[in-house]
Design an enzyme around this catalytic site. Structure first.
Site, PDB file in Angstrom:
ATOM      1  N   LYS A 174      -5.432  -0.454   3.683  1.00  0.00           N
ATOM      2  CA  LYS A 174      -6.342  -1.000   4.700  1.00  0.00           C
ATOM      3  C   LYS A 174      -7.798  -0.761   4.322  1.00  0.00           C
ATOM      4  O   LYS A 174      -8.675  -0.779   5.188  1.00  0.00           O
ATOM      5  CB  LYS A 174      -6.028  -0.366   6.057  1.00  0.00           C
ATOM      6  CG  LYS A 174      -4.572  -0.544   6.485  1.00  0.00           C
ATOM      7  CD  LYS A 174      -4.246   0.283   7.723  1.00  0.00           C
ATOM      8  CE  LYS A 174      -2.745   0.280   7.977  1.00  0.00           C
ATOM      9  NZ  LYS A 174      -2.362   1.177   9.083  1.00  0.00           N
ATOM     10  N   ARG A 178       2.187   5.643  20.176  1.00  0.00           N
ATOM     11  CA  ARG A 178       1.926   4.247  19.852  1.00  0.00           C
ATOM     12  C   ARG A 178       2.971   3.395  20.558  1.00  0.00           C
ATOM     13  O   ARG A 178       4.124   3.803  20.701  1.00  0.00           O
ATOM     14  CB  ARG A 178       2.019   3.979  18.341  1.00  0.00           C
ATOM     15  CG  ARG A 178       1.274   4.967  17.461  1.00  0.00           C
ATOM     16  CD  ARG A 178      -0.210   5.013  17.709  1.00  0.00           C
ATOM     17  NE  ARG A 178      -0.887   3.760  17.462  1.00  0.00           N
ATOM     18  CZ  ARG A 178      -1.307   3.370  16.267  1.00  0.00           C
ATOM     19  NH1 ARG A 178      -1.129   4.127  15.214  1.00  0.00           N
ATOM     20  NH2 ARG A 178      -1.924   2.226  16.128  1.00  0.00           N
ATOM     21  N   PRO A 191      -7.326  -3.655  12.104  1.00  0.00           N
ATOM     22  CA  PRO A 191      -7.078  -4.058  10.732  1.00  0.00           C
ATOM     23  C   PRO A 191      -5.859  -3.417  10.126  1.00  0.00           C
ATOM     24  O   PRO A 191      -5.833  -2.220   9.864  1.00  0.00           O
ATOM     25  CB  PRO A 191      -8.305  -3.522  10.011  1.00  0.00           C
ATOM     26  CG  PRO A 191      -8.826  -2.428  10.885  1.00  0.00           C
ATOM     27  CD  PRO A 191      -8.059  -2.421  12.134  1.00  0.00           C
ATOM     28  N   GLU A 192      -4.879  -4.203   9.866  1.00  0.00           N
ATOM     29  CA  GLU A 192      -3.799  -3.763   9.003  1.00  0.00           C
ATOM     30  C   GLU A 192      -3.978  -4.514   7.691  1.00  0.00           C
ATOM     31  O   GLU A 192      -4.930  -5.272   7.546  1.00  0.00           O
ATOM     32  CB  GLU A 192      -2.442  -4.060   9.653  1.00  0.00           C
ATOM     33  CG  GLU A 192      -2.297  -3.399  11.027  1.00  0.00           C
ATOM     34  CD  GLU A 192      -0.937  -3.613  11.662  1.00  0.00           C
ATOM     35  OE1 GLU A 192       0.056  -3.655  10.932  1.00  0.00           O
ATOM     36  OE2 GLU A 192      -0.864  -3.727  12.895  1.00  0.00           O
TER      37      GLU A 192
END
Length: 287
Positions: A58, A277, A2-3
């Site tokens: 978020k 990341r 979820p962004e």
DNA sequence: AAGAGGCCCTGATAGC
DNA sequence: TGCTATCAGGGCCTCT
């Protein structure tokens, strides 16, 4: 999952389905999330009416009619499922991570309304839930967060000034919620691609024009993602309902070794680990 | 103070 | 078939 765009879609869906409903029953099956589900959670919300569902960054914010409520963060793998009993277990999918079939494992929380049941599921337990008693407490929670990309506070000057003397790379700043709220790994990559800025570029080396592009394209990309219903990656062949489609127009994310999609560019999309990341970028047109 | 890195967790997938 | 390693959309905490 979820962004900001995905959380926005969940928020919209919850407003359609549970706004105005009264919480009849609360069942916490497993309190272990990133933080423990507060022991008084059930008693705090039982029999109260949902005033509305908001979102910041978020976070999903469920506001009850007495201005108390609770916040849900979905972490990496949190999903919310709604089951409509009237339609004989027809499931409305408010998630992007899973198939719409109701998961059996990792259902942490159930909230029952008259004819609808909400389930919070989270395999990795990076999500969490916290409660607030009033508006003031709620605001305090987000005090240290940077502006959302859609906020007027997030503009080229803010970005340019913030980046002065900052040695960290631009990619890390887009993921830094103190600088800007709501952007995650997928959209950081996509924003940098359309801005033609390489993720490893040091923030202090960004020109004012670079900052203008960051400012402009952050809004554009996130807005478009919301319009497309968010991004659904991993296991989306079986889903129906609120399936997002932004993943179909990713320019760089998960496109390692594929041709750059900028017209006329002969570049190839590269993948590089930055601060643990994955970063994806074109080796030619992003500088 | 800023920045780098470890870590919280389970599950899917790739490679042997 | 079954092991092991790697990787996931996040963000908090600690150390330098």
């Amino acid at each position: 999952m979820p962004e900001l765009p995905e959380v926005e879609i969940v928020k919209q869906s919850l407003n359609k389905k549970i706004k105005g409903k009264i919480i009849q029953k609360v069942l916490v099956k497993n309190r272990n999330l990133r933080f423990k589900v507060p022991n008084n959670f059930e008693n705090k919300i039982i029999k109260k009416k949902i005033y509305k569902i908001d979102r910041f960054s978020k976070y999903i914010i469920v506001i009850l009619e007495d201005n108390s409520g609770f916040i849900i963060h979905l972490g990496m793998s949190g999903t919310i499922h709604l089951i409509d009993k009237a339609k004989k277990n027809n499931i409305t999918n408010s998630s992007f991570y899973n198939s719409p079939l109701l998961p059996r494992k990792h259902n942490h929380i159930e909230i029952k309304f008259n004819k609808t049941k909400l389930i919070y599921n989270d395999p990795r337990r990076f999500g969490y839930l916290s409660i607030f008693d009033n508006k003031k407490e709620l605001n305090k929670k987000f005090y240290s967060y940077g502006p959302e990309p859609f906020s007027s506070l997030f503009n080229a000057k803010y970005i340019y000034n913030y980046f002065k003397n900052k040695k960290k790379n631009i990619k890390n700043f887009l993921l830094d919620q103190k600088f800007v709220s709501g952007i995650g790994n997928i959209y950081a990559n996509e924003i940098l691609f359309v801005s033609k800025i390489i993720p490893t570029k040091k923030a202090k080396n960004l020109s004012l024009n670079d900052c203008k592009k960051i400012f402009y394209f952050s809004k554009i990309i996130l807005k478009k993602a919301i319009e497309k219903g968010g991004s659904s990656i991993r296991d989306f062949k079986n889903t129906t309902g609120n399936q997002g489609s932004f993943q179909k127009i990713f320019k760089v994310y998960q496109r390692e070794n594929l041709k750059c999609l900028k017209s006329g560019c002969k570049g190839v999309i590269k993948k590089k680990n930055i601060s643990n990341r994955s970063s994806f970028f074109c080796n030619i047109c992003q500088i």
